[in-house]
Design a protein around this motif. Sequence first.
Motif, PDB file in Angstrom:
ATOM      1  N   MET A   1       2.783   2.866   2.120  1.00 41.66           N
ATOM      2  CA  MET A   1       3.175   3.464   0.605  1.00 41.66           C
ATOM      3  C   MET A   1       3.783   2.543  -0.437  1.00 41.66           C
ATOM      4  N   THR A   2       3.381   3.191  -1.506  1.00 35.29           N
ATOM      5  CA  THR A   2       3.870   3.435  -2.685  1.00 35.29           C
ATOM      6  C   THR A   2       6.143   2.893  -3.275  1.00 35.29           C
ATOM      7  N   GLN A   3       6.297   1.534  -3.209  1.00 34.60           N
ATOM      8  CA  GLN A   3       7.593   1.414  -3.078  1.00 34.60           C
ATOM      9  C   GLN A   3       8.165   2.346  -4.026  1.00 34.60           C
ATOM     10  N   ARG A   4       9.211   2.294  -4.176  1.00 33.98           N
ATOM     11  CA  ARG A   4      10.248   2.797  -4.820  1.00 33.98           C
ATOM     12  C   ARG A   4      10.360   1.342  -6.350  1.00 33.98           C
ATOM     13  N   VAL A   5      10.765   2.388  -7.300  1.00 36.29           N
ATOM     14  CA  VAL A   5      10.691   1.861  -8.583  1.00 36.29           C
ATOM     15  C   VAL A   5      11.880   2.163  -9.169  1.00 36.29           C
ATOM     16  N   ASP A 122       8.207  10.279  -6.067  1.00 40.67           N
ATOM     17  CA  ASP A 122       8.375  10.176  -8.539  1.00 40.67           C
ATOM     18  C   ASP A 122       7.604   8.672  -8.422  1.00 40.67           C
ATOM     19  N   SER A 123       7.972   7.801  -7.321  1.00 41.72           N
ATOM     20  CA  SER A 123       7.415   6.406  -8.062  1.00 41.72           C
ATOM     21  C   SER A 123       5.834   6.268  -7.601  1.00 41.72           C
ATOM     22  N   PHE A 124       5.225   6.903  -7.128  1.00 46.18           N
ATOM     23  CA  PHE A 124       3.768   6.985  -7.350  1.00 46.18           C
ATOM     24  C   PHE A 124       3.495   7.582  -8.674  1.00 46.18           C
ATOM     25  N   MET A 125       3.850   8.749  -8.289  1.00 51.69           N
ATOM     26  CA  MET A 125       3.453  10.154  -9.746  1.00 51.69           C
ATOM     27  C   MET A 125       3.382   9.670 -11.021  1.00 51.69           C
ATOM     28  N   TYR A 126       4.208   8.745 -11.488  1.00 56.39           N
ATOM     29  CA  TYR A 126       4.792   8.350 -12.331  1.00 56.39           C
ATOM     30  C   TYR A 126       3.999   7.503 -13.269  1.00 56.39           C
ATOM     31  N   GLN A 127       3.863   6.959 -12.154  1.00 55.83           N
ATOM     32  CA  GLN A 127       3.273   5.787 -12.290  1.00 55.83           C
ATOM     33  C   GLN A 127       1.700   6.082 -12.290  1.00 55.83           C
ATOM     34  N   PHE A 128       1.379   6.509 -11.111  1.00 59.62           N
ATOM     35  CA  PHE A 128       0.335   7.036 -11.655  1.00 59.62           C
ATOM     36  C   PHE A 128      -0.267   7.887 -12.669  1.00 59.62           C
ATOM     37  N   ALA A 129       0.629   8.778 -13.401  1.00 50.87           N
ATOM     38  CA  ALA A 129       0.206   9.916 -14.825  1.00 50.87           C
ATOM     39  C   ALA A 129       0.480   8.844 -15.808  1.00 50.87           C
ATOM     40  N   THR A 130       1.288   7.245 -15.596  1.00 51.94           N
ATOM     41  CA  THR A 130       1.037   7.157 -16.810  1.00 51.94           C
ATOM     42  C   THR A 130      -0.269   6.545 -16.778  1.00 51.94           C
ATOM     43  N   PHE A 374     -14.052   3.877   0.814  1.00 50.18           N
ATOM     44  CA  PHE A 374     -13.678   3.545   2.148  1.00 50.18           C
ATOM     45  C   PHE A 374     -13.328   3.910   4.023  1.00 50.18           C
ATOM     46  N   PRO A 375     -13.793   3.024   4.763  1.00 47.29           N
ATOM     47  CA  PRO A 375     -13.418   3.537   5.746  1.00 47.29           C
ATOM     48  C   PRO A 375     -11.770   3.829   6.170  1.00 47.29           C
ATOM     49  N   GLY A 376     -11.592   5.272   6.130  1.00 46.76           N
ATOM     50  CA  GLY A 376     -10.300   5.530   6.125  1.00 46.76           C
ATOM     51  C   GLY A 376      -9.709   6.512   4.994  1.00 46.76           C
ATOM     52  N   PHE A 377     -11.023   6.213   3.795  1.00 45.37           N
ATOM     53  CA  PHE A 377     -10.475   6.667   2.833  1.00 45.37           C
ATOM     54  C   PHE A 377      -9.745   9.032   3.211  1.00 45.37           C
ATOM     55  N   ARG A 378      -9.083   8.740   2.062  1.00 42.16           N
ATOM     56  CA  ARG A 378      -8.528  10.098   1.660  1.00 42.16           C
ATOM     57  C   ARG A 378      -8.368  10.023   0.226  1.00 42.16           C
ATOM     58  N   PRO A 379      -8.265  11.106  -0.356  1.00 37.25           N
ATOM     59  CA  PRO A 379      -7.467  11.387  -1.545  1.00 37.25           C
ATOM     60  C   PRO A 379      -6.479  11.474  -1.771  1.00 37.25           C
ATOM     61  N   ASP A 380      -5.533  11.355  -2.620  1.00 36.23           N
ATOM     62  CA  ASP A 380      -4.695  11.494  -3.161  1.00 36.23           C
ATOM     63  C   ASP A 380      -4.609  12.819  -4.248  1.00 36.23           C
ATOM     64  N   SER A 381      -3.051  13.265  -4.025  1.00 35.11           N
ATOM     65  CA  SER A 381      -2.812  14.299  -5.283  1.00 35.11           C
ATOM     66  C   SER A 381      -3.876  14.636  -6.209  1.00 35.11           C
ATOM     67  N   TYR A 382      -4.592  14.013  -7.219  1.00 35.01           N
ATOM     68  CA  TYR A 382      -5.587  14.196  -8.209  1.00 35.01           C
ATOM     69  C   TYR A 382      -7.440  13.954  -7.267  1.00 35.01           C
TER      70      TYR A 382
END
Length: 432
Positions: A1-5, A122-130, A374-382
């Motif tokens: 899981m994404t670490q808190r930033v 938020d840590s994941f989505m703000y980074q991913f959007a950036t 890869f094995p176990g792939f699941r898409p994220d929100s995008y």
Amino acid sequence: MTQRVPTDHLAAIVDDAHRRSLALIAGLDEDQLMGPRMSIVNPLRWEIGHVAWFYENFILRDLYGDRPILPQGDELYDSRAVLQETRWDVPLLGMDEAIGYAETVRERCLERLDEGLANKRDSFMYQFATFHEDMHTEAYIYTRQTLGYPAPRLGRSRPRRTPGGRRTGDASVPGGTFRLGADREAPFLYDNEKWAHPVSIRPFQIAMTPVTNAEFADFVNAGGYSQQEFWSEAGWIWRERAGAAHPVYWLRDGRGGFQVRRFDGAEPLSPNEPVIHVNWFEANAWCAWAGRRLPTEVEWETAALGEPAGDRLAPDKRTYPWGEAPPEPHRANLDGWALGCLDAGALPDGDSAFGCRQMLGNVWEWTADTFRPFPGFRPDSYRDYSESQFHQTKVLRGGAWATRGRMLTGRYRNFFGPQRRDIMAGFRTVRV
């Protein structure tokens, strides 16, 4: 899981990405901001609005339930709804309006951040959007190259291009089991890196540097583009349709050599820099001519991140070729400041454990593999980030000189169609 930033880090990268976008459209007139209708570029005016819409949709609307700032935004800037070939036809905002929209979205996103550590969501989505904006700013740079626009001004003087020469020979990588992909405890990961899984590989030997301009010119001068036996069936069809006789931005100098177009000017071809702007078909043709092959994706990642344990692979792997420290200029040519490639022998501080140089930065490197989950792939929100590109694109690894270092690790999987020459791609090879 994404670490808190820390939220101040998230705010800083959002601001920095926005400043980079503004720098890359500066100096272009209205006609240039729209550009010609082409299948390999977007109107820059559309991209600016799309990036702002992406922050708004995935942060303000999805995470916080806000109403749309731009009521018609989905019809103009959602890449899932507005097909690439129609982006010149929709009633886009003017550039000043689009920048204003982007700045309103940015301000509202930053207002949502409290002090201290952001939550994991938020840590994941703000980074991913950036990082999504970072991907687009790299596209802005190669769009300026594709269309022959002036080189961008990025706010720093271009560093002196210290000659690094070339470095020949292969690195020996032992066989064993390698965990390809990202583990669940990775601080940040993209959905196509899910999940790390063991892959058995045989020992192999991989070039310590990417193929250089001089090495590729030998293929061109030997008539490699006119000899069908070096090309796959699909590659030969592409070559004939494109009328290709050499890499796309190379220019005959009238003396038996080449110049290269860089943005809106031409300069002598640097023999020791990695060849760049070649597609997967061209890379494979060179390999067939030279008696080499492209590395598989697992071979590439093993050479970049693996570590030896005697005559076998160690069970652990690195985050970056040199270890765990984030990229810095003495290790990798990233972030656009050099405005071009460095010599293939430069930056020894970035070597992998096996002595492979520049496995991050300078040029993206084609691999042999088709992009697959890869094995176990699941898409994220995008969902469309990876899923829509599986089975129809080829995998590239490593980043280029214009790639932002903050979005990159040695696990990062890029993907483009095999015909794309506009992207900043080169290749390294494996001994057959």
